[in-house]
Design a protein around this motif. Structure first.
Motif, PDB file in Angstrom:
ATOM      1  N   ASN A  29       0.834  -1.210   0.000  1.00  0.00           N
ATOM      2  CA  ASN A  29       0.000   0.000   0.000  1.00  0.00           C
ATOM      3  C   ASN A  29       0.863   1.253   0.000  1.00  0.00           C
ATOM      4  O   ASN A  29       0.545   2.253  -0.666  1.00  0.00           O
ATOM      5  CB  ASN A  29      -0.897   0.002   1.237  1.00  0.00           C
ATOM      6  N   GLU A  30       1.966   1.198   0.725  1.00  0.00           N
ATOM      7  CA  GLU A  30       2.866   2.343   0.771  1.00  0.00           C
ATOM      8  C   GLU A  30       3.501   2.600  -0.598  1.00  0.00           C
ATOM      9  O   GLU A  30       3.643   3.747  -1.036  1.00  0.00           O
ATOM     10  CB  GLU A  30       3.964   2.074   1.813  1.00  0.00           C
TER      11      GLU A  30
ATOM     12  N   LYS B 194       2.187   1.782  -3.553  1.00  0.00           N
ATOM     13  CA  LYS B 194       1.157   2.321  -4.438  1.00  0.00           C
ATOM     14  C   LYS B 194       0.983   3.812  -4.202  1.00  0.00           C
ATOM     15  O   LYS B 194       0.811   4.598  -5.137  1.00  0.00           O
ATOM     16  CB  LYS B 194      -0.166   1.595  -4.209  1.00  0.00           C
ATOM     17  N   GLN B 195       1.016   4.226  -2.948  1.00  0.00           N
ATOM     18  CA  GLN B 195       0.839   5.638  -2.618  1.00  0.00           C
ATOM     19  C   GLN B 195       2.001   6.467  -3.191  1.00  0.00           C
ATOM     20  O   GLN B 195       1.788   7.548  -3.774  1.00  0.00           O
ATOM     21  CB  GLN B 195       0.757   5.805  -1.109  1.00  0.00           C
ATOM     22  N   LYS B 196       3.215   5.936  -3.054  1.00  0.00           N
ATOM     23  CA  LYS B 196       4.379   6.650  -3.586  1.00  0.00           C
ATOM     24  C   LYS B 196       4.328   6.719  -5.113  1.00  0.00           C
ATOM     25  O   LYS B 196       4.698   7.734  -5.718  1.00  0.00           O
ATOM     26  CB  LYS B 196       5.662   5.957  -3.148  1.00  0.00           C
TER      27      LYS B 196
ATOM     28  N   THR C 115       1.710   6.822  -6.977  1.00  0.00           N
ATOM     29  CA  THR C 115       0.717   7.842  -7.358  1.00  0.00           C
ATOM     30  C   THR C 115       1.323   9.233  -7.243  1.00  0.00           C
ATOM     31  O   THR C 115       1.122  10.100  -8.115  1.00  0.00           O
ATOM     32  CB  THR C 115      -0.519   7.737  -6.463  1.00  0.00           C
ATOM     33  N   GLU C 116       2.062   9.435  -6.159  1.00  0.00           N
ATOM     34  CA  GLU C 116       2.688  10.747  -5.990  1.00  0.00           C
ATOM     35  C   GLU C 116       3.733  11.009  -7.075  1.00  0.00           C
ATOM     36  O   GLU C 116       3.835  12.134  -7.596  1.00  0.00           O
ATOM     37  CB  GLU C 116       3.348  10.799  -4.603  1.00  0.00           C
TER      38      GLU C 116
END
Length: 668
Positions: free
Chosen positions: A611-612, A614-616, A618-619
């Protein structure tokens, strides 16, 4: 030794004797008085023919003086009585020859003495008819007397009173050497209505020959008794002493004294001496039980069908037909002895003549007709409860029939209520019928707190239910039944083994051994108490344990002694997932609980990392929108490669966990 029948106090009179003394004081006569006494004594015969007036003229004496002197001589009885002259002419008529000395006058003349004028004194004396002499004034004690004797029994001799008063004159204060009592100078008045009563104790006794004797501890009165005629003693002492006894006689019954069993002999109005018949119960018969004392134990004859206990009174179905002369009956349970009290006339003797004495006797009956009454020879519970106050509990126990525990509790409570004492003889529990329910058990345990609560004391139905009582109630007395103690402990330990809720911690060899022990204990108790096999709770647990065993064996086949095991740790699984299938095929895989926890932790950590990432990503995508498409495409391609590797690792871990979970499922 003589038998004392009665003691009474009799009063007799001490008479008052009022005495008058008449006396004169003796002195020296005057010259003229001595002259007159000499003339009267005829000392001067030559003057005998002269008159007294002539002598007075010669001596030049006043008429009044002469007359006064004559009056004294006449009054004191020194001269024979003369008529005193009233005038000088009368004096002239009085010849000296008329003057003559009395014997008393001659005595005084010889002694040259002269009595003075008359004086009077009074004295009070107390005359005792028993002593026939004067005594000191007695204390009045009539209030303590039972019988006052008639004063006619104590006559007074007036001559004796005169003599006694004369003897007492010299003891009077006015009496001295110059005192001379006149002739007939003592007058005694004794009114028989004026007296003070004096008391004396009198006792009536009966000797071994049935002779009645009357005597007194007062020696004077005893002497008086011994000097009276027997008929007088009979009338004035004996009859008053037995008057109340005569009045107490209701039946004209002749009494026969038993030879050896007489315990008490008293007059008919007195109470028998019951000290020798201790621990007895009085029997009220034929309706003589009005106003019964609630505090006194009694046996009461009544018109009823069977014996009843009301308070401390035992009513029994009985009637005494021949009861003339019978006043009281006493029964002693401890030795089955009957005592009878009768009132009537006992043939005695007084003054060697037969005399019917109104008496009351108490004796031991030779034939115990009371004990033969059905109510006492075949006692019911009321009679036994009454007897419990008079005989040892162990003797009551011998007469008790077999009874239910409820009856036993009621019997014990009746005794405690009636006599305020417990009733708990040893081995009474052996006469208690089998217990039928839990209430019986509670009553038994309360009544016999020290007695073993064996299943043998229960009926078959109660044996069947006893285990259920103990299981359903932790405070039930049934838990104290020794035969059930092991089963109850095992029931508590094995009750958690439920076939539809298998737990890995319970699946162990010790559990199987406990189940086998349960079955052995059930079979063992069944052999002694077959009814226990029908216990619902025992049967229910036995079936539950049987199903639990079946469920366990369904998932866990019996082990082969050649079978191999593999215990894997977390690092091996993570680094060699490709070898897990081969190991499982050759061995039984055992995963410790700690390993499963660590694998779960790794799984959660990987998910968090993904999840971490995926978040990175996206950023980063947002940051490179402004960068050239060539660079962006290269970076995207690089990210796709990295994501692909992470997904592959995650899928591998997920597959391993699924495989392990599928093997773990049957083990709970």
């Amino acid at each position: 030794m003589d038998k004392l029948l009665a003691k009474k106090t009799f009063s007799y009179p001490i008479y008052r004797a009022d005495t008058e003394y008449r006396y004169r004081k003796i002195g020296t006569p005057t010259v003229f008085a001595e002259l007159l006494m000499g003339l009267a004594h005829n000392d001067f015969p030559q003057l005998a023919n002269n008159s007294l007036a002539q002598i007075a003229r010669v001596l030049k004496l006043d008429f009044t003086f002469v007359r006064y002197t004559l009056e004294n001589l006449n009054d004191t009885g020194l001269i024979e009585h003369i008529d005193l002259p009233d005038t000088e002419d009368d004096l002239a008529k009085l010849s000296l020859a008329d003057l003559k000395l009395t014997d008393n006058g001659k005595k005084f003349y010889r002694d040259k003495k002269m009595p003075g004028r008359r004086r009077t004194e009074n004295a009070i004396f107390w005359f005792s008819p028993l002593l026939n002499e004067y005594v000191g004034k007695p204390k009045q004690s009539a209030s303590n007397a039972d019988v006052g004797l008639n004063r006619s029994l104590f006559p007074v001799d007036e001559g004796l009173l005169q003599k006694l008063s004369g003897q007492e004159s010299v003891n009077q204060n006015w009496f001295d050497a110059t005192t001379e009592l006149e002739h007939d100078g003592i007058s005694v008045t004794c009114d028989e209505d004026t007296f003070l009563p004096q008391t004396a104790p009198v006792k009536l006794t009966l000797d071994s020959n049935h002779y009645l004797n009357i005597d007194s501890s007062d020696k004077l009165f005893s002497q008086w008794i011994n000097t009276r005629k027997p008929q007088v003693i009979k009338e004035v002492l004996l009859e008053p002493m037995i008057f109340d006894a005569e009045d107490a006689i209701e039946w004209d019954v002749d009494l026969d004294l038993p030879e050896n069993s007489l315990l008490s002999l008293v007059l008919a109005d007195q109470e028998s001496d019951t000290r020798q018949i201790g621990n007895t119960v009085e029997v009220k018969f034929n309706g003589n039980h009005d106003e019964l004392d609630d505090k006194t134990p009694l046996i009461v004859f009544a018109n009823i069908a069977e014996a009843e206990l009301h308070g401390k009174h035992l009513f029994i179905p009985a009637r005494l037909d021949d009861s003339d002369g019978l006043t009281r009956v006493f029964f002693r349970f401890s030795d089955n002895t009957l005592f009878v009290e009768e009132t009537g006339y006992l043939e005695c003797y007084f003054d060697h003549q037969p005399y019917p004495l109104p008496a009351k006797i108490l004796y031991q009956e030779s034939e115990n007709w009371l004990a033969d009454l059905p109510a006492l020879s075949q006692p019911n519970m009321a009679v036994l409860a009454f007897m419990a106050n008079f005989v040892p509990a162990v003797d009551i126990l011998k007469k008790l029939p077999e009874m239910t525990i409820t009856q036993a509790v009621g019997f014990a409570e009746l005794i405690k209520k009636t006599w305020s004492k417990p009733f708990l003889p040893g081995n009474w529990e052996e006469k208690i019928e089998p217990l039928n329910n839990e209430d019986d058990l509670e009553q038994f345990a309360k009544l016999f707190p020290k007695t073993d609560l064996s299943l043998a004391r229960f009926s078959a139905e109660a044996q069947r239910q006893a285990f259920g009582w103990a299981v359903s109630n932790e405070k039930s007395t049934a838990r104290k039944i020794p035969e059930l103690s092991d089963l109850l402990v095992q029931h508590k330990a094995l009750g958690r083994l439920k076939p539809d809720e298998l737990k890995l911690k319970d699946i162990k060899q010790n559990s199987l051994e406990q189940i086998d022990q349960w079955q052995e204990n059930v079979e063992k108790i069944n052999r002694t108490f077959p009814a226990i096999s029908a216990s619902n709770d025992i049967a229910k647990l036995s079936e539950q344990l049987k199903q639990w065993q079946s469920a366990v064996f369904q998932y866990f086949e019996p082990m082969d002694v050649t079978q191999k095991f593999a215990v894997l740790d977390t690092n091996f699984i993570r680094h060699h997932p490709d070898r897990l299938v081969a190991i499982q095929a050759e061995r039984t895989v055992i995963l410790p609980k700690t390993v499963l926890g660590e694998l779960d932790h790794q799984k959660e950590k990987i998910k968090s990392n993904l999840n971490e990432a995926k978040q990175k990503l996206t950023e980063k995508s947002k940051q490179y929108e402004a960068i050239g498409s060539g660079d962006i495409d290269a970076q995207i391609a690089d990210c796709d490669v990295r994501l692909g590797r992470l997904k592959a690792e995650l899928d591998a871990v997920r597959m391993q966990l699924n495989q392990l979970n599928s093997k773990e499922q049957p083990n709970g």
